[in-house]
Write a protein that holds these residues in place. Structure first.
Motif, PDB file in Angstrom:
ATOM      1  N   CYS A   1      19.747  40.113 -12.751  1.00  0.00           N
ATOM      2  CA  CYS A   1      19.642  38.954 -11.861  1.00  0.00           C
ATOM      3  C   CYS A   1      20.587  39.130 -10.679  1.00  0.00           C
ATOM      4  O   CYS A   1      21.771  39.425 -10.861  1.00  0.00           O
ATOM      5  CB  CYS A   1      19.989  37.661 -12.605  1.00  0.00           C
ATOM      6  N   LEU A   2      20.055  38.929  -9.466  1.00  0.00           N
ATOM      7  CA  LEU A   2      20.843  39.055  -8.242  1.00  0.00           C
ATOM      8  C   LEU A   2      20.508  37.895  -7.318  1.00  0.00           C
ATOM      9  O   LEU A   2      19.332  37.597  -7.087  1.00  0.00           O
ATOM     10  CB  LEU A   2      20.542  40.384  -7.544  1.00  0.00           C
ATOM     11  N   SER A   3      21.549  37.235  -6.811  1.00  0.00           N
ATOM     12  CA  SER A   3      21.356  36.129  -5.873  1.00  0.00           C
ATOM     13  C   SER A   3      22.096  36.435  -4.575  1.00  0.00           C
ATOM     14  O   SER A   3      23.314  36.664  -4.587  1.00  0.00           O
ATOM     15  CB  SER A   3      21.867  34.816  -6.472  1.00  0.00           C
ATOM     16  N   LEU A   4      21.349  36.433  -3.480  1.00  0.00           N
ATOM     17  CA  LEU A   4      21.917  36.589  -2.137  1.00  0.00           C
ATOM     18  C   LEU A   4      21.505  35.402  -1.266  1.00  0.00           C
ATOM     19  O   LEU A   4      21.334  35.543  -0.055  1.00  0.00           O
ATOM     20  CB  LEU A   4      21.444  37.899  -1.511  1.00  0.00           C
ATOM     21  N   ALA A   5      21.374  34.255  -1.870  1.00  0.00           N
ATOM     22  CA  ALA A   5      20.944  33.063  -1.138  1.00  0.00           C
ATOM     23  C   ALA A   5      22.035  32.611  -0.171  1.00  0.00           C
ATOM     24  O   ALA A   5      23.228  32.862  -0.367  1.00  0.00           O
ATOM     25  CB  ALA A   5      20.619  31.934  -2.114  1.00  0.00           C
ATOM     26  N   SER A   6      21.597  31.950   0.904  1.00  0.00           N
ATOM     27  CA  SER A   6      22.521  31.375   1.897  1.00  0.00           C
ATOM     28  C   SER A   6      23.437  32.426   2.499  1.00  0.00           C
ATOM     29  O   SER A   6      24.667  32.263   2.524  1.00  0.00           O
ATOM     30  CB  SER A   6      23.342  30.239   1.268  1.00  0.00           C
ATOM     31  N   ASN A   7      22.851  33.523   2.950  1.00  0.00           N
ATOM     32  CA  ASN A   7      23.586  34.539   3.681  1.00  0.00           C
ATOM     33  C   ASN A   7      22.939  34.716   5.058  1.00  0.00           C
ATOM     34  O   ASN A   7      22.312  33.787   5.567  1.00  0.00           O
ATOM     35  CB  ASN A   7      23.614  35.848   2.881  1.00  0.00           C
ATOM     36  N   ARG A   8      23.085  35.876   5.661  1.00  0.00           N
ATOM     37  CA  ARG A   8      22.586  36.122   7.012  1.00  0.00           C
ATOM     38  C   ARG A   8      21.663  37.334   7.047  1.00  0.00           C
ATOM     39  O   ARG A   8      21.735  38.175   7.933  1.00  0.00           O
ATOM     40  CB  ARG A   8      23.770  36.316   7.967  1.00  0.00           C
ATOM     41  N   ILE A   9      20.786  37.420   6.073  1.00  0.00           N
ATOM     42  CA  ILE A   9      19.894  38.557   5.932  1.00  0.00           C
ATOM     43  C   ILE A   9      18.610  38.285   6.704  1.00  0.00           C
ATOM     44  O   ILE A   9      18.016  37.210   6.584  1.00  0.00           O
ATOM     45  CB  ILE A   9      19.592  38.824   4.451  1.00  0.00           C
ATOM     46  N   THR A  10      18.167  39.266   7.489  1.00  0.00           N
ATOM     47  CA  THR A  10      16.940  39.138   8.276  1.00  0.00           C
ATOM     48  C   THR A  10      15.876  40.086   7.717  1.00  0.00           C
ATOM     49  O   THR A  10      15.980  40.573   6.586  1.00  0.00           O
ATOM     50  CB  THR A  10      17.231  39.437   9.752  1.00  0.00           C
ATOM     51  N   ASP A  11      14.856  40.358   8.540  1.00  0.00           N
ATOM     52  CA  ASP A  11      13.755  41.220   8.099  1.00  0.00           C
ATOM     53  C   ASP A  11      14.221  42.621   7.736  1.00  0.00           C
ATOM     54  O   ASP A  11      13.696  43.237   6.800  1.00  0.00           O
ATOM     55  CB  ASP A  11      12.691  41.305   9.198  1.00  0.00           C
TER      56      ASP A  11
ATOM     57  N   ASN B   1      16.981  36.305  -5.701  1.00  0.00           N
ATOM     58  CA  ASN B   1      17.039  35.085  -4.896  1.00  0.00           C
ATOM     59  C   ASN B   1      17.447  35.450  -3.471  1.00  0.00           C
ATOM     60  O   ASN B   1      18.574  35.875  -3.227  1.00  0.00           O
ATOM     61  CB  ASN B   1      18.043  34.096  -5.502  1.00  0.00           C
ATOM     62  N   LEU B   2      16.517  35.299  -2.537  1.00  0.00           N
ATOM     63  CA  LEU B   2      16.770  35.545  -1.115  1.00  0.00           C
ATOM     64  C   LEU B   2      16.508  34.291  -0.290  1.00  0.00           C
ATOM     65  O   LEU B   2      16.225  34.385   0.908  1.00  0.00           O
ATOM     66  CB  LEU B   2      15.894  36.696  -0.613  1.00  0.00           C
ATOM     67  N   SER B   3      16.609  33.139  -0.877  1.00  0.00           N
ATOM     68  CA  SER B   3      16.331  31.891  -0.170  1.00  0.00           C
ATOM     69  C   SER B   3      17.450  31.558   0.814  1.00  0.00           C
ATOM     70  O   SER B   3      18.571  32.077   0.713  1.00  0.00           O
ATOM     71  CB  SER B   3      16.172  30.744  -1.177  1.00  0.00           C
ATOM     72  N   ARG B   4      17.105  30.708   1.781  1.00  0.00           N
ATOM     73  CA  ARG B   4      18.069  30.221   2.789  1.00  0.00           C
ATOM     74  C   ARG B   4      18.723  31.373   3.558  1.00  0.00           C
ATOM     75  O   ARG B   4      19.930  31.398   3.752  1.00  0.00           O
ATOM     76  CB  ARG B   4      19.122  29.322   2.143  1.00  0.00           C
ATOM     77  N   ASN B   5      17.896  32.335   3.977  1.00  0.00           N
ATOM     78  CA  ASN B   5      18.352  33.415   4.848  1.00  0.00           C
ATOM     79  C   ASN B   5      17.565  33.345   6.161  1.00  0.00           C
ATOM     80  O   ASN B   5      17.120  32.255   6.552  1.00  0.00           O
ATOM     81  CB  ASN B   5      18.172  34.764   4.143  1.00  0.00           C
ATOM     82  N   GLU B   6      17.393  34.462   6.816  1.00  0.00           N
ATOM     83  CA  GLU B   6      16.683  34.502   8.096  1.00  0.00           C
ATOM     84  C   GLU B   6      15.542  35.511   8.041  1.00  0.00           C
ATOM     85  O   GLU B   6      15.296  36.263   8.976  1.00  0.00           O
ATOM     86  CB  GLU B   6      17.663  34.861   9.224  1.00  0.00           C
ATOM     87  N   ILE B   7      14.833  35.524   6.914  1.00  0.00           N
ATOM     88  CA  ILE B   7      13.752  36.473   6.695  1.00  0.00           C
ATOM     89  C   ILE B   7      12.466  35.925   7.308  1.00  0.00           C
ATOM     90  O   ILE B   7      12.102  34.761   7.084  1.00  0.00           O
ATOM     91  CB  ILE B   7      13.574  36.735   5.189  1.00  0.00           C
ATOM     92  N   GLY B   8      11.761  36.790   8.060  1.00  0.00           N
ATOM     93  CA  GLY B   8      10.525  36.387   8.714  1.00  0.00           C
ATOM     94  C   GLY B   8       9.307  37.052   8.112  1.00  0.00           C
ATOM     95  O   GLY B   8       9.309  37.517   6.959  1.00  0.00           O
ATOM     96  N   GLU B   9       8.246  37.144   8.917  1.00  0.00           N
ATOM     97  CA  GLU B   9       6.965  37.645   8.432  1.00  0.00           C
ATOM     98  C   GLU B   9       7.037  39.122   8.066  1.00  0.00           C
ATOM     99  O   GLU B   9       6.443  39.551   7.061  1.00  0.00           O
ATOM    100  CB  GLU B   9       5.902  37.425   9.518  1.00  0.00           C
ATOM    101  N   ALA B  10       7.749  39.934   8.843  1.00  0.00           N
ATOM    102  CA  ALA B  10       7.828  41.370   8.548  1.00  0.00           C
ATOM    103  C   ALA B  10       8.517  41.623   7.209  1.00  0.00           C
ATOM    104  O   ALA B  10       8.088  42.474   6.423  1.00  0.00           O
ATOM    105  CB  ALA B  10       8.574  42.089   9.676  1.00  0.00           C
ATOM    106  N   GLY B  11       9.582  40.901   6.940  1.00  0.00           N
ATOM    107  CA  GLY B  11      10.261  41.056   5.652  1.00  0.00           C
ATOM    108  C   GLY B  11       9.397  40.612   4.492  1.00  0.00           C
ATOM    109  O   GLY B  11       9.418  41.228   3.413  1.00  0.00           O
TER     110      GLY B  11
END
Length: 542
Positions: free
Chosen positions: A290-300, A459-469
């Protein structure tokens, strides 16, 4: 001269001698008193300078902690109190409609009467709430040696307090959880605490939150000797620098953390650089679930790295070299026993396709290997006719152990006296295969291996991931499903939970909807809908 007084020279001489004797006694008495005073003073100085004997902890956290604080020089009013952690009151059971109401309706009560105070809180003295304390949870509140969890929240832990913890924590036998929230940890205190954790025999869960440290030495908690299973590092302002250290602690080409199965890095400052580093650390790690990276600054860009990690990726030069070493070490016992080397060494070696030389001696060897392989195949077929191979039996045994655990008759790995059972009586466990030894595929001169399928929750929620990601992650999920159907592996099931909510995604995103539909069927708690005889669908959930 008075009558009767003798003033002869003899008497005068006797009086002078008596006077000298009397003075000598006084002098001797004064010297003795002086010596006694000096002796008592030296004894008192020795008592002050004498180092007290070291305290031996008994395993009872409250008295041990209090005594160590007292010996450290803290006043009684400065020693943090040890209290039992408050628990939320349980939900009362629903009333039975068939049972008679034991409390008949009472008469109307006068509103002016004072209502009783609720029992969901406890009142304290003024400012007592802000006084430092240590909250503990125990298996049995009547037994002080059953402390299982320690919570320290909202007060600074300095070097002196770390020294006290170093003495008392390892003696708490049942301690399995430590929680530090907003305790002002520094680089030194964190490293000192990290050195204490391996000494605690049953410590499995560490929560360090709200402790930003500029040096970011978080990797020291995850060393090779670490026994921690669950680690939470939320709200610590971890940047790409800290993520790089965590990546190296997760795995490298030659090392891997073999115990950590859950890592929470949400609510930090990790960007695409840090996400790429963590993805790199998970290339050779097949332990983390299990890995959570929620609420960070990750993009596509960072999401694409995780898509590559979850699907398949090419090996680097260092990984190829390490793979050759592993194959060489794996084949060396076969040489010593007179067996033919494994096919991956010669016939199916894709690591060095250009270095294989052609010659008659190799052709002869290939013929011999073909004959031996045919014999092995025939033997394998016979074994399959008898009941399957050893590996299949191993999986059957593992399934049997799982089923018996769910039933009433459960077996323990310890005997009645509490000792461990011999290895021959323990259930067979399947060892995790090294990723470098998995089957490879050569594409344009590079060796590609299947990606990480041991992670079941991401968990990658609450980041800055768009359509390409999203498209990259969708391809990874589809690849895992296809691979699971073609070559099912009970130990590598792939993603079962994927959180992508609250990213800048369009409401009508086709990729996001496909991911949701695919992950719905992979959810372990999902139950498919069944059709009724009338043709209507009925949900089997709940």
């Amino acid at each position: 001269m008075p009558e009767g007084v003798d003033d002869s020279p003899a008497n005068a001489r006797f009086a002078s001698i008596a006077k000298k004797v009397k003075m000598g006694k006084r002098t001797e008495k004064a010297l003795k008193e002086k010596a006694a005073a000096s002796t008592s003073q030296e004894a008192s100085e020795d008592d002050v300078n004498k180092v007290p004997e070291p305290y031996t902890c008994t395993g009872h956290f409250d008295p041990d902690f209090t005594e160590l604080c007292r010996r450290a020089g803290l006043a009684p009013s400065e020693i943090p109190t040890v209290v039992i952690r408050a628990k939320r009151p349980g939900t009362p059971p629903p009333p039975d409609p068939k049972a008679k109401d034991p409390n008949p309706p009472e008469e109307a009560v006068d509103v002016a009467e004072e209502e009783p105070k609720p029992k969901t809180y406890v009142t304290k003295e003024r400012f007592a709430y802000f006084k430092p304390c240590i909250q503990v949870e125990m298996e049995n509140e009547d037994k002080p040696a059953t402390v299982t969890e320690v919570y320290i929240r909202g007060w600074k832990i300095d070097d002196m307090m770390v020294g006290i913890f170093k003495t008392c924590f390892p003696t708490i036998e049942k301690l399995h959880t430590i929680n530090f929230w907003n305790t002002g940890l520094t680089d030194k205190t964190l490293r000192d605490l990290a050195a204490i954790f391996p000494q605690c025999p049953n410590l499995k869960n560490i929560v360090i939150e709200g402790n930003p440290i500029p040096e970011e030495p978080w990797a020291c908690i995850m060393g090779e000797d670490s026994l921690i299973i669950n680690l939470s590092l939320r709200h610590n302002d971890i940047t790409d620098r800290g993520a790089s250290g965590i990546s190296s602690a997760l795995s490298t080409v030659t090392t891997c953390n073999k115990n950590l199965i859950s890592l929470n890095l949400s609510h930090n400052k990790i960007t695409d650089v840090g996400a790429e580093a963590i993805a790199k650390g998970l290339r050779m790690n097949r332990i983390l679930l299990c890995l959570s990276l929620a609420s960070n600054r990750i993009t596509d860009k960072g999401a694409m790295k995780f898509g590559e990690l979850l699907s398949r990726f090419p090996l680097t030069h260092e990984e190829v070299v390490e793979r050759r070493k592993l194959l060489r070490d794996k084949g060396s016992p076969d040489r010593g026993s007179g067996k033919s080397p494994p096919p991956s060494r010669r016939a199916e070696s894709k690591d060095r396709p250009g270095s294989v030389r052609s010659g008659s001696h190799l052709d002869k060897g290939d013929k011999k290997r073909d004959k031996s392989s045919k014999k092995k195949d025939n033997k394998k077929d016979k074994d399959d006719g008898k009941g399957g191979t050893k590996k299949a039996d191993t999986w059957k045994k593992a399934e049997t152990v799982t089923k018996t655990t769910k039933g009433k008759k459960t077996t323990s790995s310890k005997d009645k006296k509490g000792g461990a059972m011999p290895e021959s009586e323990s259930p067979d466990m399947v060892e995790a295969i090294n990723p470098l030894l998995e089957s490879v595929e050569s594409i344009e001169g590079q060796l590609w291996i299947p990606g990480n399928r041991s992670i079941i929750s991401l968990n990658l929620s609450r980041n800055e991931i768009g359509e390409a990601g999203l498209k990259s992650i969708l391809l990874a999920v589809q690849y895992q499903i296809t691979l699971a159907n073609l070559a099912p592996n009970p130990a590598l099931k792939g993603l079962m939970r994927l959180s992508l909510g609250r990213n800048p995604i369009r409401a009508d995103s086709e990729a996001y909807q496909k991911i949701q539909d695919l992950m719905l069927t992979r959810d372990p708690f999902y139950k498919a809908q069944a059709k009724s005889p009338d043709g209507d669908t009925q949900s089997l959930a709940g």
